[in-house]
Design an enzyme around this catalytic site. Structure first.
Site, mmCIF file in Angstrom:
data_model
loop_
_atom_site.group_PDB
_atom_site.id
_atom_site.type_symbol
_atom_site.label_atom_id
_atom_site.label_comp_id
_atom_site.label_asym_id
_atom_site.label_seq_id
_atom_site.Cartn_x
_atom_site.Cartn_y
_atom_site.Cartn_z
ATOM 1 N N THR A 1 39.815 42.572 32.930
ATOM 2 C CA THR A 1 40.629 41.446 32.453
ATOM 3 C C THR A 1 42.087 41.894 32.295
ATOM 4 O OG1 THR A 1 38.725 40.497 31.319
ATOM 5 C CG2 THR A 1 40.886 39.683 30.657
ATOM 6 N N ASP B 1 33.595 42.072 36.497
ATOM 7 C CA ASP B 1 34.357 43.324 36.477
ATOM 8 C C ASP B 1 33.824 44.345 37.476
ATOM 9 O OD1 ASP B 1 35.975 42.315 34.539
ATOM 10 O OD2 ASP B 1 35.559 43.864 33.039
ATOM 11 N N GLU C 1 45.330 40.378 34.188
ATOM 12 C CA GLU C 1 46.460 39.804 33.455
ATOM 13 C C GLU C 1 47.751 40.595 33.701
ATOM 14 O OE1 GLU C 1 46.120 36.972 32.482
ATOM 15 O OE2 GLU C 1 43.948 36.821 32.255
HETATM 16 ZN ZN ZN Z 1 44.483 34.735 35.992
#
Ligand code: ZN
Length: 377
Positions: A248, A308, A252
């Protein structure tokens, strides 16, 4: 409208609304970007930014082609704001130092395409971004940090809506020209939809009269504490199963450096990278070999929504975008001159000044900031 028709519409609304509220939204970057631009129209539109960035990408690539400039591996200083509700360190949202370090290690593996890690790939377009991230050792008061790069904040609540987080950011942010700010928070679900994280996109430079104060106070990324870390590197039982390998933050950080979703947020949309195949929509799970928009999709790309464990690639065109942002975007390019990584070499002072703009018209003003090292007077 007849009563019957009106009734039908009301019925439709009642049926449709709960269904759309069930949609999962792992990344809220695009939604938050729209809200930010309404609040701060001075930063311009995403399309205007794209025009600026395309020009800067061409300039960068032309420069590299001359062979007279070599791009170095660069290091970005990081502060992780661990937002908790009074829990002991290592419990609940007050995640341990080991969990933070496991996450930053993962970020580096992915951005460096590090061999013998899950961030490695053998794809012909797979890129080593040559950007590294390092936990800061100096805090804004100029002191050595007890836990490098970790700022623990008792926020006084157990979970946070996105509005509350945007407010929290304004009074907890560390100078975004010195630190890459990452807030690790318990993000409240909205309805039954759970946001895992979101980033603030970079802005363009050179806008006349642009006051950046507003958007600068929320610059950085937000990541849910239950997807921050890497269960391959330690025992972090709170991590969500499909998002327990730290991707994540990789995703980002891609946005924070100017990347778009690989499906371009539209059916066969544009992510402004020629070497990522078009894709109809976000992927779920790990559908390797998925086909849409007349091509085999790159579901392993960090800018998709795959699990992931499925991800392992940024492409060369994605690298061009990120490196062009790092060279040109305000608050990104300054990070490379930050001294919060603690130049403990000592010795003679090193003069270092940064300017607030790279180009100036005749009689224009340039502001210089002193970032010299080793305590000059
Ligand atoms: Zn995104």
């Amino acid at each position: 409208m007849s009563r019957l028709v009106r009734f039908f519409f009301l019925y439709l609304l009642a049926v449709v609304t709960p269904v759309s509220a069930q949609e999962v939204e792992p990344c809220a970057t695009m939604v938050m970007d729209s809200l930010l631009r309404v609040k701060h129209p001075e930063i311009g539109s995403l399309d205007e930014f794209e025009i600026f960035l395309q020009r800067k990408i061409r300039e960068r690539n032309d420069l590299l082609k001359t062979g007279r400039v070599v791009e170095e591996v660069v290091t970005i200083p990081v502060v992780v704001h661990v937002v908790h509700n009074g829990e002991n360190v290592g419990s609940g949202a007050n995640i341990s130092r080991a969990q933070v370090e496991a996450q930053i290690e993962t970020l580096n593996e992915d951005f460096r395409k590090k061999i013998n890690t899950p961030g490695y790939n053998t794809h012909s377009r797979g890129a080593d971004i040559e950007i590294e991230f390092q936990l800061a050792v100096i805090n804004p008061q100029g002191q050595q940090m007890a836990e490098p790069g970790i700022n623990r904040i008792n926020g006084g609540r157990s979970s946070w809506t996105r509005d509350q987080i945007e407010n929290l950011k304004t009074y907890t942010i560390w100078d975004p020209t010195l630190y890459y700010n990452i807030w690790v928070v318990d993000i409240a679900p909205s309805g039954s939809s759970q946001t895992l994280g979101y980033a603030q996109f970079p802005v363009q430079s050179g806008l006349q009269g642009l006051s950046e104060g507003g958007a600068a106070t929320t610059d950085g990324v937000v990541v849910h504490y239950r997807v921050f870390g890497n269960s391959r590197k330690g025992n972090f039982p709170n991590l969500f199963p499909n998002n327990n390998q730290g991707r994540t933050l990789t995703h980002e950080t891609g946005h924070w450096l100017g990347l778009r979703h690989i499906w371009g947020d539209a059916n066969c949309g544009n992510d402004y990278c020629d070497d990522t195949p078009p894709q109809a929509s976000a992927s779920n799970g790990c559908p390797v070999g998925r086909q849409s928009c007349g091509s085999v999709n790159m579901v392993e790309n960090y800018m998709d929504y795959s699990n992931d464990a499925c991800m392992n690639i940024f492409t060369l065109d994605q690298k061009s975008r990120m490196r062009a942002v790092l060279r040109n975007s305000p608050r990104r390019r300054e990070l490379l001159n930050s001294t919060v990584l603690g130049d403990t070499r000592g010795g003679a002072p090193i003069a270092r000044f940064i300017s607030d703009r790279q180009q100036v018209l005749l009689n224009g003003e340039v502001q210089f900031t002193d970032r010299s090292l080793n305590n000059p007077t």
